[in-house]
Design a protein around this motif. Sequence first.
Motif, PDB file in Angstrom:
ATOM      1  N   SER A 464      29.012  97.749  48.088  1.00 24.61           N
ATOM      2  CA  SER A 464      29.027  97.253  49.459  1.00 24.61           C
ATOM      3  C   SER A 464      27.864  97.818  50.263  1.00 24.61           C
ATOM      4  CB  SER A 464      30.345  97.614  50.148  1.00 24.61           C
ATOM      5  OG  SER A 464      31.435  97.028  49.467  1.00 24.61           O
ATOM      6  N   ALA A 465      27.544  97.135  51.361  1.00 27.27           N
ATOM      7  CA  ALA A 465      26.433  97.567  52.210  1.00 27.27           C
ATOM      8  C   ALA A 465      26.686  98.912  52.859  1.00 27.27           C
ATOM      9  CB  ALA A 465      26.156  96.504  53.276  1.00 27.27           C
ATOM     10  N   ASP A 466      27.946  99.304  52.953  1.00 28.29           N
ATOM     11  CA  ASP A 466      28.244 100.617  53.524  1.00 28.29           C
ATOM     12  C   ASP A 466      28.124 101.742  52.499  1.00 28.29           C
ATOM     13  OD1 ASP A 466      30.457 100.250  51.943  1.00 28.29           O
ATOM     14  OD2 ASP A 466      31.923 100.313  53.561  1.00 28.29           O
ATOM     15  N   GLY A 467      27.696 101.403  51.290  1.00 30.02           N
ATOM     16  CA  GLY A 467      27.511 102.407  50.247  1.00 30.02           C
ATOM     17  C   GLY A 467      28.716 102.615  49.356  1.00 30.02           C
ATOM     18  N   GLY A 468      29.838 101.933  49.627  1.00 33.38           N
ATOM     19  CA  GLY A 468      31.039 102.081  48.811  1.00 33.38           C
ATOM     20  C   GLY A 468      30.956 101.287  47.516  1.00 33.38           C
ATOM     21  N   VAL A 469      31.630 101.794  46.488  1.00 34.54           N
ATOM     22  CA  VAL A 469      31.664 101.151  45.183  1.00 34.54           C
ATOM     23  C   VAL A 469      33.120 100.976  44.766  1.00 34.54           C
ATOM     24  CG1 VAL A 469      31.086 101.390  42.730  1.00 34.54           C
ATOM     25  CG2 VAL A 469      29.453 102.130  44.470  1.00 34.54           C
ATOM     26  N   VAL A 470      33.458  99.790  44.277  1.00 30.94           N
ATOM     27  CA  VAL A 470      34.804  99.528  43.775  1.00 30.94           C
ATOM     28  C   VAL A 470      34.709  99.092  42.318  1.00 30.94           C
ATOM     29  CG1 VAL A 470      36.924  98.195  44.020  1.00 30.94           C
ATOM     30  CG2 VAL A 470      35.641  98.861  46.059  1.00 30.94           C
ATOM     31  N   VAL A 471      35.380  99.813  41.447  1.00 30.55           N
ATOM     32  CA  VAL A 471      35.487  99.461  40.033  1.00 30.55           C
ATOM     33  C   VAL A 471      36.858  98.838  39.824  1.00 30.55           C
ATOM     34  CG1 VAL A 471      35.519 100.342  37.669  1.00 30.55           C
ATOM     35  CG2 VAL A 471      33.961 101.356  39.363  1.00 30.55           C
ATOM     36  N   ARG A 472      36.884  97.675  39.181  1.00 33.01           N
ATOM     37  CA  ARG A 472      38.149  96.959  39.011  1.00 33.01           C
ATOM     38  C   ARG A 472      38.360  96.644  37.533  1.00 33.01           C
ATOM     39  NH1 ARG A 472      38.686  92.044  41.303  1.00 33.01           N
ATOM     40  NH2 ARG A 472      40.679  92.404  42.349  1.00 33.01           N
ATOM     41  N   CYS A 473      39.517  97.076  36.997  1.00 33.65           N
ATOM     42  CA  CYS A 473      39.864  96.808  35.600  1.00 33.65           C
ATOM     43  C   CYS A 473      41.364  97.025  35.433  1.00 33.65           C
ATOM     44  CB  CYS A 473      39.092  97.738  34.657  1.00 33.65           C
ATOM     45  SG  CYS A 473      39.485  97.500  32.899  1.00 33.65           S
ATOM     46  N   ALA A 474      42.023  96.132  34.712  1.00 36.04           N
ATOM     47  CA  ALA A 474      43.474  96.217  34.520  1.00 36.04           C
ATOM     48  C   ALA A 474      43.838  97.206  33.427  1.00 36.04           C
ATOM     49  CB  ALA A 474      44.051  94.845  34.202  1.00 36.04           C
ATOM     50  N   MET A 475      43.213  98.374  33.450  1.00 36.77           N
ATOM     51  CA  MET A 475      43.578  99.428  32.502  1.00 36.77           C
ATOM     52  C   MET A 475      44.854 100.107  32.978  1.00 36.77           C
ATOM     53  SD  MET A 475      40.691 102.266  33.447  1.00 36.77           S
ATOM     54  CE  MET A 475      40.481 102.846  35.135  1.00 36.77           C
ATOM     55  N   ALA A 476      45.486 100.847  32.082  1.00 31.69           N
ATOM     56  CA  ALA A 476      46.723 101.559  32.404  1.00 31.69           C
ATOM     57  C   ALA A 476      46.411 103.022  32.670  1.00 31.69           C
ATOM     58  CB  ALA A 476      47.727 101.427  31.264  1.00 31.69           C
ATOM     59  N   GLU A 477      47.126 103.598  33.605  1.00 30.32           N
ATOM     60  CA  GLU A 477      47.009 105.029  33.897  1.00 30.32           C
ATOM     61  C   GLU A 477      48.305 105.694  33.471  1.00 30.32           C
ATOM     62  OE1 GLU A 477      46.306 108.184  34.011  1.00 30.32           O
ATOM     63  OE2 GLU A 477      44.671 107.685  35.379  1.00 30.32           O
ATOM     64  N   ILE A 478      48.295 106.304  32.290  1.00 30.10           N
ATOM     65  CA  ILE A 478      49.526 106.905  31.753  1.00 30.10           C
ATOM     66  C   ILE A 478      49.549 108.418  31.959  1.00 30.10           C
ATOM     67  CG2 ILE A 478      49.880 105.050  30.092  1.00 30.10           C
ATOM     68  CD1 ILE A 478      48.765 106.875  27.915  1.00 30.10           C
ATOM     69  N   GLY A 506      45.745  98.959  36.891  1.00 27.02           N
ATOM     70  CA  GLY A 506      47.189  98.800  36.809  1.00 27.02           C
ATOM     71  C   GLY A 506      47.724  97.516  37.392  1.00 27.02           C
ATOM     72  N   ASP A 507      46.940  96.435  37.372  1.00 23.48           N
ATOM     73  CA  ASP A 507      47.361  95.168  37.964  1.00 23.48           C
ATOM     74  C   ASP A 507      46.805  94.057  37.085  1.00 23.48           C
ATOM     75  OD1 ASP A 507      47.761  92.872  39.498  1.00 23.48           O
ATOM     76  OD2 ASP A 507      47.183  93.823  41.376  1.00 23.48           O
ATOM     77  N   SER A 508      47.665  93.148  36.627  1.00 26.68           N
ATOM     78  CA  SER A 508      47.233  92.093  35.718  1.00 26.68           C
ATOM     79  C   SER A 508      46.296  91.098  36.377  1.00 26.68           C
ATOM     80  CB  SER A 508      48.447  91.354  35.142  1.00 26.68           C
ATOM     81  OG  SER A 508      49.186  90.728  36.178  1.00 26.68           O
ATOM     82  N   GLU A 509      46.196  91.102  37.718  1.00 23.19           N
ATOM     83  CA  GLU A 509      45.265  90.210  38.389  1.00 23.19           C
ATOM     84  C   GLU A 509      43.839  90.740  38.373  1.00 23.19           C
ATOM     85  OE1 GLU A 509      46.675  89.058  42.231  1.00 23.19           O
ATOM     86  OE2 GLU A 509      48.264  87.803  41.369  1.00 23.19           O
ATOM     87  N   LEU A 510      43.672  91.953  37.913  1.00 26.19           N
ATOM     88  CA  LEU A 510      42.346  92.525  37.761  1.00 26.19           C
ATOM     89  C   LEU A 510      41.744  92.076  36.433  1.00 26.19           C
ATOM     90  CD1 LEU A 510      43.155  96.175  38.939  1.00 26.19           C
ATOM     91  CD2 LEU A 510      41.966  94.398  40.249  1.00 26.19           C
ATOM     92  N   PRO A 511      40.456  92.289  36.216  1.00 25.43           N
ATOM     93  CA  PRO A 511      39.851  91.920  34.924  1.00 25.43           C
ATOM     94  C   PRO A 511      40.563  92.566  33.749  1.00 25.43           C
ATOM     95  CG  PRO A 511      38.155  92.428  36.538  1.00 25.43           C
ATOM     96  CD  PRO A 511      39.458  92.787  37.186  1.00 25.43           C
ATOM     97  N   LEU A 512      40.605  91.855  32.639  1.00 25.21           N
ATOM     98  CA  LEU A 512      41.376  92.246  31.455  1.00 25.21           C
ATOM     99  C   LEU A 512      40.961  93.619  30.943  1.00 25.21           C
ATOM    100  CD1 LEU A 512      43.429  91.237  29.264  1.00 25.21           C
ATOM    101  CD2 LEU A 512      41.420  90.488  27.968  1.00 25.21           C
ATOM    102  N   GLY A 513      41.939  94.541  30.850  1.00 25.14           N
ATOM    103  CA  GLY A 513      41.669  95.889  30.381  1.00 25.14           C
ATOM    104  C   GLY A 513      42.144  96.102  28.958  1.00 25.14           C
ATOM    105  N   ALA A 514      41.874  97.296  28.455  1.00 25.95           N
ATOM    106  CA  ALA A 514      42.330  97.677  27.120  1.00 25.95           C
ATOM    107  C   ALA A 514      43.687  98.358  27.223  1.00 25.95           C
ATOM    108  CB  ALA A 514      41.329  98.636  26.471  1.00 25.95           C
ATOM    109  N   MET A 515      44.419  98.363  26.104  1.00 18.44           N
ATOM    110  CA  MET A 515      45.643  99.135  26.048  1.00 18.44           C
ATOM    111  C   MET A 515      45.308 100.620  26.078  1.00 18.44           C
ATOM    112  SD  MET A 515      48.400  99.489  22.994  1.00 18.44           S
ATOM    113  CE  MET A 515      49.675 100.736  23.071  1.00 18.44           C
ATOM    114  N   ALA A 516      46.146 101.380  26.774  1.00 17.73           N
ATOM    115  CA  ALA A 516      46.000 102.837  26.756  1.00 17.73           C
ATOM    116  C   ALA A 516      46.674 103.353  25.496  1.00 17.73           C
ATOM    117  CB  ALA A 516      46.627 103.456  28.000  1.00 17.73           C
TER     118      ALA A 516
END
Length: 752
Positions: A464-478, A506-516
């Motif tokens: 983003s123009a404000d310098g923020g970065v967002v990483v999006r992936c439907a990985m699991a956090e176990i 942790g959300d299936s609407e995010l890009p497809l992640g790998a199994m943990a």
Amino acid sequence: MTTTYAERTATEKYVGRPVDRLDGPAKTTGEARYAAEHRYPDLAYAALVHATVARGRITAIDTAAARAVPGVIEVLTHESAPAMKPFKVSLLDPLGAMSSGTSVNYLATDEVHWNGQPVAVVVAETHEAARHAASLVRPAYQELPAVVDFSAEEPNATPQKRSMLLESEADKGDAKAALEAAPVSVDLRFTTPPHNHNAIEPHATTAAWNGDHLTVHEATQGIPWVRKQLALRFGVPERNIRVLSPFVGGGFGGKGPIWAGTLLAVLAARATGRPVRLALTRAGVYHTVGGRTPSTQRVALGADKDGTLTALIHTSVARTGRVGGWQEQITSASRHLYAAPNIHLRQHLVQLDLLPNTPMRAPGESIGTFALESAVDELAWELGMDPIELRMRNEPERNPVDGKRFARRFLREAYALGAERFGWNERDPRPGAMRDGRWLVGMGVATAYHPAMHLPVSATVRLSADGGVVVRCAMAEIGVGAATVQAQIAADELGVPLDAVRVESGDSELPLGAMAGGSVQTASVAASVLAACRKLRQSALALARRSPDSPLRGRRLSDLEARDGGLFYGASGETYAAILTRAGRDHLESEIKSGAMGMVGALRDRRRWVKAACGAQFCEVRVDRDTGEVRVSRWLGVFDVGRVINAKLVASQLRGGIVMGIGLALSEETQIDPRTGRIVNASLGEYHVPVHADIPRIDVHCLDEPDPTMPLGLVGVGEVGITGVGAAVANAVRHATGKRVLDLPITLDKLL
């Protein structure tokens, strides 16, 4: 040999550092919400009724008393439940075969396949009412002959079939003849018992339908699989299903497949028209979620008198259920660890009328290394040779079975450093010679080993123009710090502060992640995050070049350094914010999509290289000479796990694996009644996991040598820590007492 953080490039501000978990505050303050903690208006509660026979048919099921309990909304049985569609395996999706724990179509049949199978679901206004009513449901059965005794069925085992991912056999030379001709040999039979998962968070599901759209809060390691299975079972498009699993309270493999609790919670929500929560009891986890298979193993080793191996034979028998089950790679480590010219490996299976087994931390390798590394230690005793010297004498230059190259391997260095730090040269090699009062002191070593790979994963990174970065992936956090590690990687790759990076997962609407699971998630996601960040840098440079006033005009990306929130060439450059503002853009986003070719590439990569995490486990035990009580008094693990991204999280994962391995060695055992197939110790009161008093200080050291064939040089660490642990304990007990224990767990009766 070891590259320290200070010696790395100045741009790496975060990779390698022991950064605190970004989700730590949410978890410690209670802000984090797990699957059974989401509230919905008009929420109902479900409880399961479990079968009490191993095999049979339900001839009648009396629900009158349950329905009479105040607050009961519905009692679903095979006579009243709406039907789900049966599970199907796709040949195009080899990993998807794991997505269902069993092939049973719950409540669509009167058949019972194991003692504990869910045969009814009670839905009520409160959790207490649902559990009480479930206890009042009375099924009647026509019992059918059942096969539940693993030991009795072992002679009927059949060869395990090969799969795309798991090798089940290998032959090199004539191992049988070489064993018979060997001047020195050992030929041992080992057994390991069943084990069950005991994550802090028992399996739980909160499900809510809105027409043909479904929202599921689920404790899962594999978000895409849950979504795909629910779409199949309930006949709705995948796009209509949202699976939310931002926090999972431990998994270890048990939360990889989709089990009965998930399916029946969703079924109950559809049948009642109410949001439904189903949280398994601890006993319910044992009866509906698969655990580790028992095993019998034969390891036979032949050697010349100087310790050079001439023959290695490793065979195994494990179990699956008649309605599913995971094939353990028990002989996996024996394919890779020792340079024997003659090797024979075989794996066999028996099918039983029990709940199918499923992966459990380092499936196959955890119990396979117990047998292999115990046998190597016993051969060292027969030869009168130091067990480390024996291992190093037989350390291969290439993969022993097929001659493939190792991507890299620093096992010699791990043993050398471990021996120095542990004080191995102070070990008196005579059995029972080291004492401390009434305690017999023993020291043992074993090799840790777990294969490594990475799979195709989708990810997006937004700047983003404000310098923020967002990483999006439907990985699991176990609980491993997955989001923290990916934030560190993105921060360094884009040259932004760590607190500017936010990770959505942790959300299936995010890009497809790998199994943990399989120690693959971190490397798999990292590959896509790295690629997305590089695309972003290229896009930012392309924007800058359009301006005649930009100091980046005419520069190539390879000339530039990502730092201080932008792209720079020496002191000249500009921030991403300046680039975006001048271009009139509020953000840039890049996306990496996984695909079928990515999976093909991963399998092709496995045919080219042998990749693995490995290490040396050093253990000291004290055994009471009168009672046989075993205490682990010291531990050191030295590991070659590639590049260390977060030193704190890596050490935590490795220590956790060692603790779990100590449980495997000394206490854990699922006890199954050989007459009825019932698990008789389905509780933490009788299934003994290690507690603080059982565990000494565990020292962990990583060599931090990057694997050039893996993203950022990292190799998975989630599972290698448990491998070799059972053998290291058994080998230390052998040194302390002179007794070789061949059957886990090592309990008092085996030493008295």
